[in-house]
Write an enzyme that holds these catalytic residues in place. Structure first.
Site, short mmCIF file in Angstrom:
data_model
loop_
_atom_site.label_atom_id
_atom_site.label_comp_id
_atom_site.label_asym_id
_atom_site.label_seq_id
_atom_site.Cartn_x
_atom_site.Cartn_y
_atom_site.Cartn_z
N ASN A 1 -10.05 -1.47 -1.31
CA ASN A 1 -8.63 -1.17 -1.11
C ASN A 1 -7.85 -1.72 -2.31
OD1 ASN A 1 -5.91 -1.38 -0.37
ND2 ASN A 1 -6.35 -1.90 1.76
N HIS A 55 -4.12 6.51 1.80
CA HIS A 55 -4.34 5.21 1.17
C HIS A 55 -5.73 4.72 1.59
CE1 HIS A 55 -4.26 1.04 0.30
NE2 HIS A 55 -4.17 0.69 1.56
N CYS A 96 0.82 -1.22 0.00
CA CYS A 96 0.00 0.00 0.00
C CYS A 96 0.85 1.27 0.00
CB CYS A 96 -0.94 -0.01 1.20
SG CYS A 96 -1.94 -1.50 1.22
N1 COA Z 1 -18.45 -10.94 6.82
C1 COA Z 1 -19.08 -11.28 7.96
N2 COA Z 1 -18.43 -11.56 9.10
C2 COA Z 1 -17.10 -11.47 9.09
C3 COA Z 1 -16.37 -11.12 7.93
C4 COA Z 1 -17.12 -10.86 6.76
N3 COA Z 1 -16.52 -10.50 5.61
N4 COA Z 1 -15.07 -11.12 8.23
C5 COA Z 1 -14.95 -11.46 9.52
N5 COA Z 1 -16.18 -11.67 10.05
C6 COA Z 1 -16.54 -12.05 11.42
C7 COA Z 1 -15.40 -12.74 12.14
O1 COA Z 1 -15.37 -14.11 11.84
C8 COA Z 1 -15.78 -12.48 13.59
O2 COA Z 1 -16.76 -13.39 13.96
P1 COA Z 1 -16.79 -14.01 15.45
O3 COA Z 1 -16.98 -12.82 16.35
O4 COA Z 1 -17.95 -14.95 15.39
O5 COA Z 1 -15.46 -14.66 15.62
C9 COA Z 1 -16.43 -11.10 13.54
O6 COA Z 1 -16.79 -10.88 12.18
C10 COA Z 1 -15.52 -9.99 14.00
O7 COA Z 1 -14.25 -10.17 13.39
P2 COA Z 1 -13.09 -9.18 13.64
O8 COA Z 1 -11.94 -9.56 12.76
O9 COA Z 1 -12.82 -9.05 15.10
O10 COA Z 1 -13.76 -7.83 13.10
P3 COA Z 1 -13.24 -6.37 13.14
O11 COA Z 1 -14.22 -5.53 13.82
O12 COA Z 1 -11.82 -6.26 13.56
O13 COA Z 1 -13.29 -5.97 11.58
C11 COA Z 1 -11.76 -5.68 9.77
C12 COA Z 1 -12.48 -6.68 10.66
C13 COA Z 1 -10.85 -6.47 8.84
C14 COA Z 1 -12.79 -4.92 8.94
C15 COA Z 1 -10.98 -4.69 10.66
O14 COA Z 1 -10.16 -5.39 11.57
C16 COA Z 1 -10.12 -3.77 9.87
O15 COA Z 1 -10.62 -2.89 9.21
N6 COA Z 1 -8.78 -3.92 9.95
C17 COA Z 1 -7.85 -3.14 9.17
C18 COA Z 1 -7.81 -3.76 7.81
C19 COA Z 1 -7.13 -2.95 6.79
O16 COA Z 1 -7.42 -1.81 6.62
N7 COA Z 1 -6.23 -3.61 6.10
C20 COA Z 1 -5.55 -3.04 5.02
C21 COA Z 1 -4.43 -2.21 5.49
S1 COA Z 1 -3.57 -1.69 4.12
#
Ligand code: COA
Length: 331
Positions: free
Chosen positions: A288, A258, A113
């Site tokens: 993204n 980004h 990124c």
């Molecule tokens: N659809 C539905 N449920 C989903 C899912 C999806 N696409 N992806 C994950 N889940 C579920 C998980 O399995 C988890 O379920 P559980 O509670 O039964 O275990 C629940 O949602 C919460 O997961 P979690 O990973 O804790 O969610 P979160 O609030 O952290 O959100 C992201 C996940 C990825 C959106 C968040 O962590 C994020 O934005 N991180 C930064 C990512 C990013 O920007 N990356 C690129 C950087 S360049």
């Protein structure tokens, strides 16, 4: 010493629109979950016949047109992407072939990124030293073909999209204009927090039938860990650029972060005490797009008149590596 000026910018995304509702049919996810956690409504994914160098070529032609240049004017290509059309060589050579400019050097940058900003920093140095007068900088990515489109990979797969952006960079003697400062960082301690473990040159053989059946070949992310680091590194590196160039956040006309996640962008705006009207966002339409996200956003912001002559713009990135970077630009 001369400053580096972006004299042309362009972008190109594949035609195929993939909405959150389309993803609901592929895996156990929902439009509500994706929208609430990421702000993404849709993304563009490639179709049969699209290529990484093809997306980059279309973006490059638009940037060259805006700059009033022809492919034959390019003296150096910098190609930022996690990927290439093939395992090797890097994507810059495939793009150079499409542009029909044999002999012109093509450098590949693989800083995820932050790739476009690493590339901008390299271009800035080559312009400053007088080595080159016309540089084509690309940020291009095809993520969709590497994703795990089952429920197992849903946390990563719903986030990423494909696309390309391009900038033509030339010198200016006006010290107030162009790239005012760039700042690059990396921290490899966190490489495995956002990565694809395989194929790995450390496996022998590198690819086996058994490997293909595992999930090691898909991108993996510790979402919360990445989120936590992103919301600190973005403001830090934006402040670093402002301080280096002697500006305050109130001088900024626009921040182009980004496009990682709209919740990250909102948290960064909050920490910087900037209104969301100063933070460019198109993640709702493209997801993204890794190295392509900043040039696509910058190209759109120019089209929309949000960046005009003399605008002070801060570009900032955070992503796999971890890598993070910023650049302050007077347009
Ligand atoms: N659809 C539905 N449920 C989903 C899912 C999806 N696409 N992806 C994950 N889940 C579920 C998980 O399995 C988890 O379920 P559980 O509670 O039964 O275990 C629940 O949602 C919460 O997961 P979690 O990973 O804790 O969610 P979160 O609030 O952290 O959100 C992201 C996940 C990825 C959106 C968040 O962590 C994020 O934005 N991180 C930064 C990512 C990013 O920007 N990356 C690129 C950087 S360049």
């Amino acid at each position: 010493m001369r400053n580096a000026l972006i004299s042309g910018i362009g972008h190109h995304v594949p035609d195929r629109v993939v909405t959150n509702f389309d993803l609901e049919k592929m895996m156990d996810t929902s439009n509500e979950w994706i929208l609430e956690r990421t702000g993404i409504q849709m993304r563009r994914w490639v179709s049969e016949g699209d290529t990484l160098s093809g997306l980059a070529h279309s973006a490059a032609i638009k940037a060259l047109e805006m700059a009033g240049k022809k492919p034959g004017d390019i003296q150096f290509i910098i190609f930022a992407s996690l990927a290439s059309d093939h395992e090797f060589p890097g994507g810059g050579c495939f793009l150079q072939e499409k542009l029909g400019i044999p002999g012109v050097p093509a450098m590949d940058i693989r800083n995820a990124c932050s790739g476009f900003l690493y590339g901008l920093s390299v271009a800035d140095q080559f312009i400053k030293t007088g080595m080159y007068d016309t540089i084509l900088l690309i940020g291009a990515e095809i993520q969709s073909t590497s994703l795990d489109l089952t429920t197992r990979g849903r946390d990563v797969s719903v986030i990423f999209g494909d696309g390309a952006g391009a900038a033509v960079i030339i010198p200016t003697d006006n010290k107030e204009k162009g790239v005012l400062t760039t700042h690059l960082h990396a921290d490899g301690r966190f490489a495995n927090k956002l990565w694809a473990d395989a194929p790995s040159v450390n496996d022998n053989p590198r690819i086996s039938k058994e490997l293909v059946e595992t999930d090691r070949i898909y991108p993996k992310m510790e979402g919360r860990f990445v989120f936590k680091h992103a919301v600190s590194r973005f403001p830090e590196v934006i402040h670093e650029a402002l301080a280096a160039a002697g500006y305050s956040k109130d001088d900024l006309d626009l921040v182009i972060p980004h496009q990682a996640n709209s919740r990250i962008t909102e948290a960064v705006a909050h920490q910087l005490r900037l209104g969301m009207d100063k933070m460019y966002s198109n993640i709702e339409r493209y997801g993204n797009t890794t190295a392509a996200s900043i040039p696509i956003a910058m190209s759109e912001a120019v089209e929309q008149g949000l960046i005009k002559d003399n605008s002070l713009v801060c570009l900032a990135s955070f992503g796999a590596g971890f890598t993070w970077a910023s650049a302050l630009i007077r347009w």
